[in-house]
Design a protein around this motif. Structure first.
Motif, mmCIF file in Angstrom:
data_model
loop_
_atom_site.group_PDB
_atom_site.id
_atom_site.type_symbol
_atom_site.label_atom_id
_atom_site.label_comp_id
_atom_site.label_asym_id
_atom_site.label_seq_id
_atom_site.Cartn_x
_atom_site.Cartn_y
_atom_site.Cartn_z
ATOM 1 N N UNK A 63 0.794 -1.216 0.000
ATOM 2 C CA UNK A 63 0.000 0.000 0.000
ATOM 3 C C UNK A 63 0.825 1.264 0.000
ATOM 4 N N UNK A 64 2.097 1.155 0.362
ATOM 5 C CA UNK A 64 3.000 2.313 0.387
ATOM 6 C C UNK A 64 4.417 1.838 0.094
ATOM 7 N N UNK B 86 1.386 0.115 7.064
ATOM 8 C CA UNK B 86 0.265 0.903 7.563
ATOM 9 C C UNK B 86 -0.903 0.931 6.574
ATOM 10 N N UNK B 87 -0.616 0.824 5.280
ATOM 11 C CA UNK B 87 -1.670 0.918 4.260
ATOM 12 C C UNK B 87 -1.995 -0.428 3.612
ATOM 13 N N UNK C 254 1.978 1.802 17.443
ATOM 14 C CA UNK C 254 1.644 2.758 16.397
ATOM 15 C C UNK C 254 0.144 2.728 16.125
ATOM 16 N N UNK C 255 -0.399 3.909 15.913
ATOM 17 C CA UNK C 255 -1.812 3.969 15.587
ATOM 18 C C UNK C 255 -2.060 3.407 14.193
ATOM 19 N N UNK C 256 -3.111 2.628 14.072
ATOM 20 C CA UNK C 256 -3.550 2.099 12.783
ATOM 21 C C UNK C 256 -4.890 2.727 12.443
ATOM 22 N N UNK C 257 -4.980 3.305 11.272
ATOM 23 C CA UNK C 257 -6.234 3.865 10.778
ATOM 24 C C UNK C 257 -6.659 3.061 9.555
ATOM 25 N N UNK C 258 -7.747 3.438 8.935
ATOM 26 C CA UNK C 258 -8.133 2.778 7.691
ATOM 27 C C UNK C 258 -7.048 3.011 6.649
ATOM 28 N N UNK C 259 -6.788 2.017 5.812
ATOM 29 C CA UNK C 259 -5.827 2.183 4.723
ATOM 30 C C UNK C 259 -6.327 3.246 3.756
ATOM 31 N N UNK C 260 -5.391 4.042 3.213
ATOM 32 C CA UNK C 260 -5.786 5.029 2.205
ATOM 33 C C UNK C 260 -6.381 4.354 0.976
ATOM 34 N N UNK C 261 -6.060 3.084 0.770
ATOM 35 C CA UNK C 261 -6.601 2.356 -0.379
ATOM 36 C C UNK C 261 -8.064 1.985 -0.180
ATOM 37 N N UNK D 241 -10.814 -4.328 12.712
ATOM 38 C CA UNK D 241 -9.844 -3.661 13.575
ATOM 39 C C UNK D 241 -8.620 -3.299 12.726
ATOM 40 N N UNK D 242 -8.374 -2.000 12.485
ATOM 41 C CA UNK D 242 -7.250 -1.623 11.621
ATOM 42 C C UNK D 242 -5.897 -2.152 12.078
ATOM 43 N N UNK D 243 -5.703 -2.279 13.405
ATOM 44 C CA UNK D 243 -4.443 -2.833 13.881
ATOM 45 C C UNK D 243 -4.253 -4.264 13.425
ATOM 46 N N UNK D 244 -5.315 -5.057 13.463
ATOM 47 C CA UNK D 244 -5.222 -6.430 12.977
ATOM 48 C C UNK D 244 -4.995 -6.453 11.471
ATOM 49 N N UNK D 245 -5.595 -5.514 10.744
ATOM 50 C CA UNK D 245 -5.355 -5.432 9.295
ATOM 51 C C UNK D 245 -3.867 -5.279 9.004
ATOM 52 N N UNK D 246 -3.212 -4.380 9.747
ATOM 53 C CA UNK D 246 -1.784 -4.148 9.536
ATOM 54 C C UNK D 246 -0.980 -5.403 9.859
ATOM 55 N N UNK D 247 -1.261 -6.013 11.004
ATOM 56 C CA UNK D 247 -0.496 -7.178 11.447
ATOM 57 C C UNK D 247 -0.672 -8.344 10.486
#
Length: 477
Positions: free
Chosen positions: A98-99, A123-124, A334-341, A352-358
């Motif tokens: 994503x980045x 993060x994305x 680190x804060x996880x937000x929704x992916x820009x994608x 859960x955005x944190x789980x998305x990142x992990x």
């Protein structure tokens, strides 16, 4: 919940799928890119991101982005996501970084304490068209090469090296067994071997330059091996009243004892909240790693600013202690937000955005941090992911690279991105789509040059917004 049915395609079916994708997105379709007529104001997109960020850090983010068009690009993933939504898609999906710009690759330690080169920022991350990552990576090489003053020819060669390496590596993964793809990795020894091949193929001054690059690679690897929690202790902490505490260096590092003005929480309340977060985070780890973490206790917590694009999102470090004061463990939250994608692609399956990142990181990396996990933040709609702050992490200094060094770096980044995509996607189909000619490479290089021009224009608008006072920037932080 029952797992969805999995449909297994034969090799011939996957090849047919890849070749058929050329009708939807011909290999030359990325040539001639132009921005959409209704393209949003890039500065407004950044301002929208700033609404939920720590307001005292927004000027720091702007200051870091203002350094150059290259640093602006690093912080402009949301802007490029808007542009990518209108680019051609072959319909071949992989887990995306994503980045995937060139500064989001680097070295770190595997659980077996072996140095690996891999993607290191997720993060994305989100499933999506494989082209998105390739375009983000290739444009970053064009922008970085221009930033370093390369000639137009050298800039194009560096960009082509990245895309060609991706295409050729994907072709090799398409011939490998499933488990062989999964276990493929780029270790320190393998990076060195690739570099030796580059040295052996050069003569005269170019050979001398290649040998200097090889020495730099070995020096960076040796430096990475020193970057651990004990080294972080010496850099980030001080010994006071019989125990270590994190040193205050506002606005970059602000310990919990000084955070009341920012979060309206006393030091005791902050410490209690972190203890609760730690307990919740432990439940996301495998049992053996949870047991390992339970051998440590929290000593101190601080807010710590990191990166360029991430500045202003909430980021903390926690100092934990094991057997004694000389047995530290630094974790990063680190804060996880929704992916820009997610503005333009299907939402993540993980709410859960944190789980998305992990989960995205585990899918794409050859080996991931043993302490990788996630929690919900104390405040509503705040989510975090956890990892080690330093685990033999090392990164290349892009701004000092010469053309030969950046071409070598482009090759290993292209291979690494292909490996990451091959783990979650269909390398046979992608290879059938890409083919063996350089049509895709040249098309993407054309896109990258055009996108670099657009990035220059966006950077100029951003710089003007700072000069006019529309947005604030803090330099040198």
């Amino acid at each position: 919940m029952a797992a969805p049915a999995v449909h297994h395609l034969s090799v011939d079916e996957r090849k047919a799928r890849g070749k058929g994708a050329r009708e939807r997105a011909p290999l030359t379709s990325h040539r001639g890119w132009v921005p959409a007529a209704d393209r949003p104001d890039p500065v407004a997109m950044l301002e929208a991101q700033n609404v939920t960020r720590e307001q005292d850090l927004v000027p720091v983010r702007h200051g870091r982005m203002l350094v150059s068009p290259f640093t602006f690009y690093r912080g402009a993933a949301k802007i490029m996501a808007e542009d990518l939504k209108d680019t051609p898609r072959a319909g071949l999906v992989s887990q995306l970084c994503g980045d995937a710009h060139l500064s989001n690759f680097g070295m770190f330690a595997s659980p077996e304490r072996q140095l690996l080169f891999d993607l290191n920022d997720f993060d994305e991350t989100l499933p999506g068209p494989f082209e998105y990552d390739v375009l983000r990576m290739s444009a970053s090489f064009t922008i970085a090469a221009r930033n370093n003053g390369f000639s137009a020819s050298d800039t194009r060669d560096v960009t082509l090296a990245a895309v060609r390496s991706y295409r050729e590596a994907m072709g090799r993964f398409a011939t490998m067994g499933t488990m062989d793809v999964w276990y493929a990795r780029l270790s320190e020894d393998e990076v060195t071997a690739v570099m030796q091949g580059v040295i052996g193929s050069r003569k005269g001054k170019q050979r001398n330059a290649a040998e200097a690059i090889g020495k730099n690679v070995r020096r960076n690897a040796a430096k990475a091996r020193t970057r651990d929690s004990l080294q972080a202790l010496s850099k980030l902490a001080e010994f006071v009243d019989g125990q270590y505490r994190i040193v205050s260096r506002p606005p970059i590092v602000i310990p919990a004892r000084e955070l009341m003005d920012y979060f309206s929480m006393s030091p005791d309340e902050t410490r209690h909240a972190v203890q609760g977060q730690l307990r919740a985070y432990r439940t996301t780890l495998e049992h053996d790693r949870r047991h390992l973490l339970e051998q440590y206790r929290i000593v101190d917590v601080a807010r710590k600013v990191v990166g360029v694009g991430s500045v202003g999102t909430r980021s903390f470090i926690a100092l934990l202690q094991g057997r004694d004061e000389q047995d530290p463990l630094f974790l990063q939250l680190k804060e996880a937000t929704a992916s820009v994608l997610e503005d333009h692609l299907p939402k993540s399956r993980y709410t859960q955005p944190g789980e998305r990142v992990v989960q995205g990181q585990r899918m794409m990396q050859a080996a991931s941090d043993i302490y990788l996990g996630w929690t919900k933040g104390v405040q509503e709609n705040r989510y975090l992911y956890w990892r080690q702050l330093r685990d033999m992490k090392g990164s290349a200094v892009i701004e000092i690279m010469e053309p030969l060094a950046m071409s070598f770096y482009a090759r290993i980044c292209g291979w690494t991105l292909a490996r990451a995509h091959a783990r979650s996607g269909h390398p046979i189909a992608i290879t059938a789509y890409l083919g063996t000619s350089d049509k895709f490479d040249v098309s993407v290089a054309d896109f990258s040059a055009r996108y670099a021009d657009q990035n220059d224009r966006d950077y100029a608008r951003f710089a003007e917004a700072v000069r006019s006072g529309r947005i604030q920037a803090l330099d040198g932080v």
